[in-house]
Motif scaffolding. Structure first.
Motif, mmCIF file in Angstrom:
data_model
loop_
_atom_site.group_PDB
_atom_site.id
_atom_site.type_symbol
_atom_site.label_atom_id
_atom_site.label_comp_id
_atom_site.label_asym_id
_atom_site.label_seq_id
_atom_site.Cartn_x
_atom_site.Cartn_y
_atom_site.Cartn_z
ATOM 1 N N GLY A 59 42.102 43.124 39.949
ATOM 2 C CA GLY A 59 42.172 41.966 39.035
ATOM 3 C C GLY A 59 43.984 42.840 38.732
ATOM 4 O O GLY A 59 45.025 42.682 38.998
ATOM 5 N N MET A 60 43.512 44.449 38.749
ATOM 6 C CA MET A 60 44.974 45.823 37.991
ATOM 7 C C MET A 60 46.064 45.519 39.281
ATOM 8 O O MET A 60 46.837 45.103 39.042
ATOM 9 C CB MET A 60 44.458 46.313 38.037
ATOM 10 C CG MET A 60 45.919 47.673 37.627
ATOM 11 S SD MET A 60 45.099 49.069 36.584
ATOM 12 C CE MET A 60 44.572 49.362 38.542
ATOM 13 N N ILE B 147 38.120 44.363 38.571
ATOM 14 C CA ILE B 147 39.189 44.616 37.117
ATOM 15 C C ILE B 147 39.816 45.727 38.252
ATOM 16 O O ILE B 147 41.162 45.671 37.855
ATOM 17 C CB ILE B 147 37.904 46.078 36.081
ATOM 18 C CG1 ILE B 147 36.903 44.980 35.200
ATOM 19 C CG2 ILE B 147 39.212 46.590 35.257
ATOM 20 C CD1 ILE B 147 36.543 46.600 33.944
ATOM 21 N N MET B 148 39.895 46.234 39.241
ATOM 22 C CA MET B 148 40.406 47.242 39.598
ATOM 23 C C MET B 148 41.344 46.090 39.995
ATOM 24 O O MET B 148 42.930 46.675 41.261
ATOM 25 C CB MET B 148 40.227 48.186 41.051
ATOM 26 C CG MET B 148 39.780 49.484 40.277
ATOM 27 S SD MET B 148 39.186 50.711 41.581
ATOM 28 C CE MET B 148 37.962 51.784 40.862
ATOM 29 N N MET C 30 47.926 42.352 40.264
ATOM 30 C CA MET C 30 49.125 41.582 38.930
ATOM 31 C C MET C 30 49.619 42.435 38.736
ATOM 32 O O MET C 30 50.577 42.407 39.074
ATOM 33 C CB MET C 30 48.520 42.188 38.054
ATOM 34 C CG MET C 30 47.886 40.889 36.713
ATOM 35 S SD MET C 30 48.091 41.198 35.137
ATOM 36 C CE MET C 30 46.411 42.364 34.886
ATOM 37 N N ILE C 31 50.052 44.315 39.337
ATOM 38 C CA ILE C 31 51.014 44.843 39.810
ATOM 39 C C ILE C 31 51.720 44.428 40.641
ATOM 40 O O ILE C 31 52.921 44.402 40.721
ATOM 41 C CB ILE C 31 50.756 46.158 39.863
ATOM 42 C CG1 ILE C 31 49.940 46.822 38.309
ATOM 43 C CG2 ILE C 31 51.551 47.029 40.843
ATOM 44 C CD1 ILE C 31 49.365 48.442 38.156
ATOM 45 N N TYR D 172 52.122 41.290 41.658
ATOM 46 C CA TYR D 172 53.149 39.799 41.554
ATOM 47 C C TYR D 172 53.904 41.129 40.359
ATOM 48 O O TYR D 172 54.992 39.531 40.357
ATOM 49 C CB TYR D 172 51.967 39.444 40.927
ATOM 50 C CG TYR D 172 52.503 38.483 39.746
ATOM 51 C CD1 TYR D 172 53.014 38.176 38.948
ATOM 52 C CD2 TYR D 172 52.854 36.518 40.772
ATOM 53 C CE1 TYR D 172 53.788 37.556 38.143
ATOM 54 C CE2 TYR D 172 53.255 36.081 40.319
ATOM 55 C CZ TYR D 172 54.043 35.640 39.509
ATOM 56 O OH TYR D 172 54.635 34.899 38.402
ATOM 57 N N PHE D 173 54.122 42.010 39.713
ATOM 58 C CA PHE D 173 54.768 41.624 38.889
ATOM 59 C C PHE D 173 56.139 42.843 39.505
ATOM 60 O O PHE D 173 57.535 42.270 39.530
ATOM 61 C CB PHE D 173 54.202 42.620 37.601
ATOM 62 C CG PHE D 173 54.100 41.930 36.568
ATOM 63 C CD1 PHE D 173 52.730 43.039 35.785
ATOM 64 C CD2 PHE D 173 54.072 40.818 36.250
ATOM 65 C CE1 PHE D 173 52.102 42.551 35.064
ATOM 66 C CE2 PHE D 173 53.370 40.507 34.869
ATOM 67 C CZ PHE D 173 52.417 40.772 34.117
ATOM 68 N N VAL E 80 58.478 40.223 41.040
ATOM 69 C CA VAL E 80 58.590 38.991 39.810
ATOM 70 C C VAL E 80 59.926 39.785 39.576
ATOM 71 O O VAL E 80 60.954 39.242 38.483
ATOM 72 C CB VAL E 80 57.685 38.206 39.584
ATOM 73 C CG1 VAL E 80 58.120 37.852 38.562
ATOM 74 C CG2 VAL E 80 57.255 37.439 40.123
#
Lengths: 115, 103, 490
Positions: free
Chosen positions: B91-92, B88-89, B95-96, B98-99, B102
């Motif tokens: 993945g988070m 979970i960590m 994701m952060i 990548y954000f 972008v």
């Protein structure tokens, strides 16, 4: 500034304990420390330098509304503390049952659900 | 205007075909009732009973899964709580990152 | 604008909360009253929700300020078309779950029905929330009730599943609280409409906020890196609660839609690329793992993970091709219907056999063909066979992905084939290799919801215009201009 550093430290310590420690009770403690980190961060958002507590006496709202600290995050944190309290209480009850069924509190021994 | 009724049309065609075939099967069962085959299955020197002749149900897909190596995914779900939380960590964090890249 | 419209469905939440307390209190003396209180309160919730549905169709958005305090300062409860469609489905299937539990639950009924009412309060509250903190509180109510329900059977599997689910879920909802803290620090308000007004799109903290929110709500919705809790939790819980877990995942999907459309009005395409990537992983992992299971509840849990992946695929495509949002909402309705149907059939099977392992079920009881046909129709609806409702929504997904990127169509078709594979496996083991002689009659309160859901599957399959009309009604009102205007009373 100090509040943010303290909150980040608590978050990291809480997350580390949650993942790395094997005993179930230590994991619940790590969860509690993690929540404390979030709560300190939330309360410190409402801080105002030189502020007074947001207590209204005799409807003196107009005098103190400029210098009181923000009461909204305090309400949020109170709610969250109560929620975490009930989760901790429930987790303790489940841990009693875990010990009764498995005989151990080590998370590495709870391996009957895989796949 | 006709487009409103096309699904209903196709559904009724399906239903009529199913009804016709069911009727045909019922009539043929009434005319000539089937009896169970009394012969036993012969398999190279021995005879197998009916109830052992089924397709193995649990190991139906095991060959395909082993050759395509899909059981690796099942081994990742090892039941270990720490690995789930680390996933979970991770993945988070990804994701952060990548954000931030972008947005 | 106009006269004040009473929001009836909010009283549904209050009635369910009161019934939870009433069950706990009355159940001390008389245990047998508990199921009737739950059935009555979920039926009342259903009626009130349908009344609000009629209001929303007439007036497009219905809001209610609690206590009379005006918009940014008070608690707002909002029903816009997205919420009311999902709320109607949730209320209906909640009523059916209460009916199916009537015969399924034999012991400790008071505990079960109190937690059942609380979980319905949580799901309906998430769908009604008009500001971020109410959303958080209702998600926590839903989570705590579900921790207790997972540990209901008190045997090895349930206890282990419950403690693992508890630790992971508290961590994930703590992340939601962290992002609410960031939002409050940036905008100074917690009302969703107010955040949409005050949040600029060039703030540097938005990636972190959005990442944390996606993690927290993606945990509830069982997206792929965060899906590990779902099979264990569904296996430990009683079987009708598996359907309630499907509804809880749909509440998580609703929360993500709310973040995307109303609070942060995201127009950056790369975010949708990430959603598409996650959804592809979700579909594939759910389908592949469901092939290797031997327990019916775990198989159905992985099946529901895979179908939620389809919803997110349609949702991600919707930014690139106009029709994707319609497909997402339509598939959400269909997933709720056929996944609940499958879980109720599994509840009947487990009630007869006493265990949830597929081989033990096939050797213990022989069921009537009605149950076999219902299970088959549920599985074929999941696959996307024509004349059933899964076909209509999946067809729209295939066509829209064909315009954008044909590789996604191939992946979606392959996952449908895998769905057929595990559906055939489940059906074959439990019904076609059944070698027992003992017959069992299905209780009537378990049979009626199953038949109504089968009829809904076939009806939406034959007449998909109804589903598309509902989805169009939702999608036309997704822009947050109407939402913000109505909340502030303009």
């Amino acid at each position: 500034m100090l509040a943010y550093i303290a909150s980040m430290l608590l978050l990291i310590i809480g997350a580390y304990t949650l993942v790395m420690k094997d005993n179930l009770i230590k994991k619940i403690m790590g969860l509690s420390v993690f929540s404390s980190g979030i709560h300190i961060f939330l309360i410190s958002l409402g801080y105002r330098a030189g502020g007074i507590p947001p207590l209204l006496t005799n409807l003196n709202f107009n005098q103190i509304s400029a210098i009181m600290v923000d009461p909204l995050p305090q309400a949020l944190v109170l709610t969250s503390i109560v929620i975490n309290l009930s989760i901790t209480a429930f987790a303790m009850a489940i841990i009693v049952d875990v010990y009764r069924e498995f005989g151990t509190l080590n998370i590495k021994k709870l391996k009957s659900l895989r796949g | 205007m006709i487009a409103e009724f096309v699904p209903l049309l196709i559904a009724s065609v399906f239903a009529i075909i199913i009804a016709v075939f069911a009727l045909l099967m019922l009539i043929s069962k009434k005319i000539h009732p089937t009896k169970k085959d009394q012969r036993k299955t012969f398999a190279c020197g021995e005879e197998i009973e009916e109830k052992n002749l089924n397709i193995p149900a649990e190991s139906l897909y095991n060959n395909m899964i082993k050759t395509l190596r899909l059981d690796v995914i099942r081994r990742w779900h090892s039941g270990n709580l720490a690995s789930y939380i680390i996933t979970i960590m991770l993945g988070m964090v990804l994701m952060i990152i990548y954000f931030i890249y972008v947005w | 604008m106009g006269d004040k419209i009473e929001m009836f469905s909010f009283y549904a939440i209050l009635i369910l909360l009161a019934s939870a307390f009433a069950t706990a209190v009355i159940g001390i003396k008389r245990e047998g009253v508990a199921p009737y209180i739950a059935i009555a309160s979920t039926f009342t919730a259903l009626v009130l929700t349908l009344l609000t549905l009629r209001d929303v169709i007439a007036n497009r958005i219905v809001t209610m300020q609690i206590g009379g305090w005006l918009a940014p300062y008070g608690i707002t409860v909002v029903m816009d078309p997205l919420s009311i469609v999902i709320t109607s489905i949730v209320a209906t299937i909640g009523f059916f779950a209460a009916l199916v539990s009537f015969r399924f639950v034999e012991e400790r009924k008071v505990e079960y029905y109190t937690l059942f009412s609380l979980i319905m309060v949580g799901i309906l509250g998430v769908l009604h929330a008009g500001d971020m903190f109410n959303l958080f509180v209702f998600i926590e109510i839903l989570s705590i009730a579900s921790y207790s329900l997972v540990a209901y059977h008190r045997d090895k599997i349930s206890i282990e599943a419950s403690i693992k689910y508890l630790i992971m879920s508290s961590f994930a909802t703590g992340l939601i609280l962290l992002s609410i803290a960031f939002i409050y620090g940036l905008t100074g308000t917690l009302n969703m409409a107010d955040i949409a007004l005050k949040l600029g799109t060039e703030s540097g903290l938005l990636p972190i906020i959005f990442g944390l929110l996606l993690t927290g709500f993606g945990f509830k919705a069982a997206l792929v890196p965060f899906h590990a809790w779902k099979p264990d939790a569904v296996m430990g819980a009683p079987a009708p609660i598996g359907a309630i877990f499907v509804l809880a995942s749909l509440a998580g999907v609703y929360a993500i839609f709310r973040m995307f459309f109303t609070v942060f009005f995201i127009t950056n395409i790369s975010v949708y690329y990430l959603i598409i990537g996650l959804s592809v992983a979700t579909m594939i992992v759910g389908a592949i793992l469901a092939l290797q299971q031997t327990d019916i509840l775990r198989l159905l849990a992985y099946a529901s993970i895979s179908q939620v992946g389809y919803i997110f695929l349609a949702f991600g495509i919707g930014a690139l091709h106009g029709f994707g949002y319609t497909a997402a909402i339509f598939h959400l309705i269909n997933v709720a219907i056929f996944d609940s149907l499958l879980f109720f059939c599994a509840a009947v099977l487990i009630h007869g056999a006493g265990s949830s392992d597929m081989h033990k079920i096939s050797q213990s009881v022989r069921f009537s063909p009605i149950l076999g046909y219902s299970f088959m129709i549920g599985m074929l609806a999941a696959v996307g066979v024509p004349l059933l409702n899964g076909f209509a929504s999946k067809w729209i997904i295939y066509i829209t992905t064909l315009y954008v990127q044909p590789l996604l169509t191939i992946i979606a078709l392959l996952v449908s084939v895998l769905t057929l594979a595990y559906g055939v496996k489940a059906f074959y083991i439990m019904f076609l290799t059944n070698s027992s002689k003992k017959r069992m009659r299905i209780p009537i309160t378990m049979l009626v919801p199953i038949l109504i859901l089968v009829a809904a599957c076939v009806f939406l399959g034959i007449y998909p215009q109804l589903g598309v009309q509902i989805s169009e009604f939702v999608v036309k009102n997704l822009a947050n201009i109407f939402y913000i205007g109505k909340v502030f009373g303009i």
